[in-house]
Design an enzyme around this catalytic site. Structure first.
Site, PDB file in Angstrom:
ATOM      1  N   GLU A 150      -9.338  -5.331  -4.182  1.00 42.68           N
ATOM      2  CA  GLU A 150      -8.718  -4.251  -3.406  1.00 42.68           C
ATOM      3  C   GLU A 150      -9.745  -3.352  -2.717  1.00 42.68           C
ATOM      4  OE1 GLU A 150      -5.573  -3.603  -2.818  1.00 42.68           O
ATOM      5  OE2 GLU A 150      -4.378  -4.518  -4.396  1.00 42.68           O
ATOM      6  N   HIS A 191      -7.807  -5.455  -0.121  1.00 42.11           N
ATOM      7  CA  HIS A 191      -6.556  -4.747   0.118  1.00 42.11           C
ATOM      8  C   HIS A 191      -5.933  -5.222   1.427  1.00 42.11           C
ATOM      9  CE1 HIS A 191      -3.850  -1.334  -0.481  1.00 42.11           C
ATOM     10  NE2 HIS A 191      -4.051  -0.953   0.769  1.00 42.11           N
ATOM     11  N   SER A 202       0.844  -1.191   0.000  1.00 41.18           N
ATOM     12  CA  SER A 202       0.000   0.000   0.000  1.00 41.18           C
ATOM     13  C   SER A 202       0.887   1.252   0.000  1.00 41.18           C
ATOM     14  CB  SER A 202      -0.957  -0.051   1.182  1.00 41.18           C
ATOM     15  OG  SER A 202      -1.974   0.909   1.051  1.00 41.18           O
TER      16      SER A 202
END
Length: 541
Positions: free
Chosen positions: A344, A445, A216
């Site tokens: 995600e 995610h 990320s």
């Protein structure tokens, strides 16, 4: 529901039944005393830069200067303070966490005894981790980044680190007064990498075999560093897990956020520079945390598709927009693993986060903003984009568009051009459990993180495997750790007999490793996305 990040639970380190002597690592800065655990030796809370306090607040990190006494023993058995931040249930910082602006610390895990043989054995590859958290949350000491399993399984040295966050690390205040410097959080990472170069050999690590990896925001730092002259020579391989490649902005947008900060603080006369500086310097760490949270929510709400805090293209430390550098073939020639997760955006929906536009209205506002700011850019037609999501419900289509404009397409645009510069391996992470499917998370995610670290949830509050799947999950984790550490050793990221060989992205028809209950290489996996989105890079600047 209580959780760290989806499916993540702390894995505690336990001390051996027959405690080994405390490991020592002798460097030019002093001799660090760590702790011997069952699976690894660990050193915690090692200072890697001068405290960013007083005159060094909102200024770039300053390295430590050796005082000439390498025999001074420095205790490194407790984690250092983390950057001030508001607590978030999705980002568990660990028990008894201390927050303080004096937070520039790193941690080291090695296979047992590596430091004892630092000068009489082959040095081990080093993997340096940059944590995620949207540039506003997290630390290198979070329980799910415990490096014992990865160090022991892969025969590598693991380094995790803190960097400054939010208002303290990624607010560019240089438009207010030149005493404030840009990209101070990014400078923290560079300083930590220089510390690794200069001192990791004392822990048994090879400073010439460093792999930088992150997820990320941490992956965004990885892909930015690959375009920065200041990072040349500090690492030789890179892994970017769900990088927000295009979420980096120029000085004008950074200046607008700085003005929003002043408004939120309550500055009545922004033209009184001396008064503004004095007001900013009076803010304590806790107030900086609340300001970070307020702007974190406000900016993407007012301008969908943008975020408040990120590295700034300042013409200096980060000279150019990263994707411009990649497309010109000028990025560092570093082999790269890069990929995203199939679902995600589901995490941001689940957390009700303002960070990503996932409704039709928000997505329309995002594209309208792009058209207004960049009239010269030819945006793909609505029907063209939607062709990649035909047959899906509107809410699911929104999640897909959000995922692809923020993560998947920037990853593919980068991979396609960097593959001409260095070997690039592209993946898509599809693995999930029945429980996560039931919750609507899927392969959301950050759900790959515990599998990369070998720290699968085992605590009483973890629900990842409540409906089964642990055995398959453990196999997924074993393959990921093998691939990541094989890559760090300088080999191809293969899992031996446990999974398909992984070809580079420039062979065949853009092959992608699809990571699931079984790993499979799929040719042209993203063909529909390439047709829908095209090769024109989209994003705010």
């Amino acid at each position: 529901m209580e959780h760290d990040e989806p499916g993540i639970s702390a894995v505690a380190e336990t001390t051996s039944a027959s405690p080994a002597a405390d490991p020592l690592a002798r460097t030019a800065l002093g001799t660090y005393r760590g702790v011997a655990t069952d699976r690894a030796d660990v050193w915690r809370g090692i200072r890697y830069a001068r405290p960013p306090l007083d005159d060094l607040r909102w200024r770039r990190a300053r390295p430590l200067i050796p005082d000439g006494d390498a025999d001074t023993v420095i205790d490194a058995q407790m984690f250092g303070a983390v950057c001030p931040q508001e607590l978030n249930p999705a980002v568990r910082l660990g028990p008894d966490v201390v927050m303080d602006e004096d937070c520039l610390f790193l941690n080291v895990w090695t296979p047992p005894g590596a430091s004892e043989h630092a000068h009489d054995a082959v040095a081990l590859p080093v993997m340096v981790w940059l944590h995620g958290g949207a540039y506003v949350l997290g630390s290198g000491s979070q329980p799910y980044y415990d490096g014992a399993a990865l160090a022991a399984t892969g025969d590598v040295v693991i380094v995790t680190l803190n960097y400054r966050l939010g208002v303290l690390g990624f607010a560019d205040l240089s438009s207010i007064d030149p005493r404030f410097e840009s990209n101070v959080g990014l400078s923290d990472v560079l300083t930590a990498l220089a510390w690794v170069r200069d001192h990791i050999s004392a822990f048994g690590g090879d400073p010439d075999k460093v792999t930088l990896f992150g997820e990320s925001a941490g992956a965004g730092l990885v892909t930015a560093l690959l375009t920065m002259p200041a990072a040349e020579g500090l690492f030789g391989r890179a892994i970017a897990q769900s990088s927000p490649v295009t979420s980096m902005y120029g000085a004008d947008r950074a200046a607008r956020v700085a003005q929003m900060l002043l408004e939120t603080v309550g500055v009545e006369d922004p033209g009184d520079t001396a008064g503004v500086v004095e007001r900013l310097e009076s803010l304590d760490g806790a107030r900086c945390s609340t300001l970070t949270t307020e702007l974190f929510a406000k900016v993407p709400t007012e301008s969908p598709g943008t975020i408040a805090f990120a590295p700034v293209v300042d013409g200096d430390l980060l000279p150019e927009y990263p994707l411009d550098v990649y497309r010109d073939g000028r990025a560092l020639p570093v082999p790269l693993i890069i990929g995203t997760n199939r679902d995600e955006a589901n995490l941001f929906k689940y957390m009700k986060s303002p960070l990503m536009p996932i409704t039709t209205e928000e997505i329309e506002r995002m594209f309208a903003g792009m058209r207004e700011e960049y009239p010269e850019v030819v945006l793909p037609e609505r029907a063209q984009v939607l062709s990649a999501y035909s047959g899906l419900r509107p809410k699911v289509t929104g999640l897909g568009v959000a995922r692809d404009v923020a993560f998947r397409m920037p990853t593919l645009w980068l991979a396609d051009v960097h593959a001409h510069r260095a070997p690039v391996y592209v993946y898509r992470y599809d693995w999930t459990t029945r429980m996560f499917r039931l919750l609507g998370l899927g392969a959301a995610h950050a759900t790959e993180v515990p599998y990369v670290w070998g720290n699968l949830g085992s605590g009483p509050r973890d629900i990842t495997f409540l409906l089964g799947g642990r055995r398959q999950g453990e196999a997924v984790s074993e393959r990921l750790m093998r691939r990541w550490t094989s890559f760090a050793h300088g080999r191809a990221p293969d899992a031996g007999p446990l999974g398909d060989g992984w070809p580079t992205y420039d062979t065949g028809r853009r092959p992608v490793l699809r990571i699931d209950a079984e790993d499979r290489v799929v040719q042209n996996l993203d063909g529909d996305l390439w047709e829908a989105w095209g090769e024109e890079v989209l994003g705010f600047r």
